[in-house]
Design a protein around this motif. Sequence first.
Motif, PDB file in Angstrom:
ATOM      1  N   GLY A 204       0.791  -1.220   0.000  1.00 34.91           N
ATOM      2  CA  GLY A 204       0.000   0.000   0.000  1.00 34.91           C
ATOM      3  C   GLY A 204       0.825   1.272   0.000  1.00 34.91           C
ATOM      4  O   GLY A 204       1.955   1.316  -0.464  1.00 34.91           O
TER       5      GLY A 204
ATOM      6  N   ALA B 155      -4.982   2.061  -2.496  1.00 32.59           N
ATOM      7  CA  ALA B 155      -4.660   0.831  -1.762  1.00 32.59           C
ATOM      8  C   ALA B 155      -5.530   0.707  -0.520  1.00 32.59           C
ATOM      9  O   ALA B 155      -6.036  -0.377  -0.200  1.00 32.59           O
TER      10      ALA B 155
ATOM     11  N   THR C  94      -2.453  -5.661   4.476  1.00 32.01           N
ATOM     12  CA  THR C  94      -1.913  -4.473   3.812  1.00 32.01           C
ATOM     13  C   THR C  94      -0.556  -4.149   4.421  1.00 32.01           C
ATOM     14  O   THR C  94      -0.422  -4.054   5.638  1.00 32.01           O
TER      15      THR C  94
END
Length: 247
Positions: free
Chosen positions: A9, A14, A30
């Motif tokens: 990300g 994202a 993430t």
Amino acid sequence: MGERFLILGGTGEARALANRLNGLGLDVVTSLAGRTDNPLLPDGETRIGGFGGVRGLATYLRAEAITLLIDATHPFAARISMNATEAAHQAGIRIVRLERQPWKAATGDQWHHVQSLEDAVFALPERATVFVTIGRQQLAAFMERDDIRVVARAIEGPKITLPKSWTMILDRPPFTLEHEIALFTDYRVDVLVTKNAGGNETWEKLLAARHLCKPVIMIDRLPKPAVATYETIDEIMSVATAAPKPF
């Protein structure tokens, strides 16, 4: 075992993608590089910090049973994208990229394209007041020019001491066109320096430059490895939720 996603990300896209995938109850992690001290975190599991290069990322992908790697890093994070592509191949998993289209000049724009930050610094007019929007980490390059006045904007302040003549603005996008026009006017900006990141959140600064007939020094993107690349979250969602194909 079902699908398990790792999102690299650092962008608003994202974060939004992670939120949507988590909203479907999917298994998502993430990863953030940790360059921002107080990042806006997405829903679900997150990790902060590097992997230790290609080998470290490939080891993580195997150990965590990741089945799809989604590169949703900043368009200028070329090295991370290179590492991600190689690590996915080493781990034998799929990789896709979520990357917004670059900005394109229109009638009335005065864009001067350069290939690097160093080229941008060299191209600045003498004794100009420069509005710099490249993030906080590369501001030191502009210290090579002691004839210019810099107005820099970033989400967080740099970890270096800036010249007293500089102005540092800490703010987070999005910004309105009226806000950007006022900033150009109040600080008597002569030229804008920015990276061609694309997207809508910071587009208004370019509209302000057009409106005020100000030149823009545009740092172009570096090439990235060829992988399946999508421009929208909806497209990536379709890929992520489709039945997996053999690598």
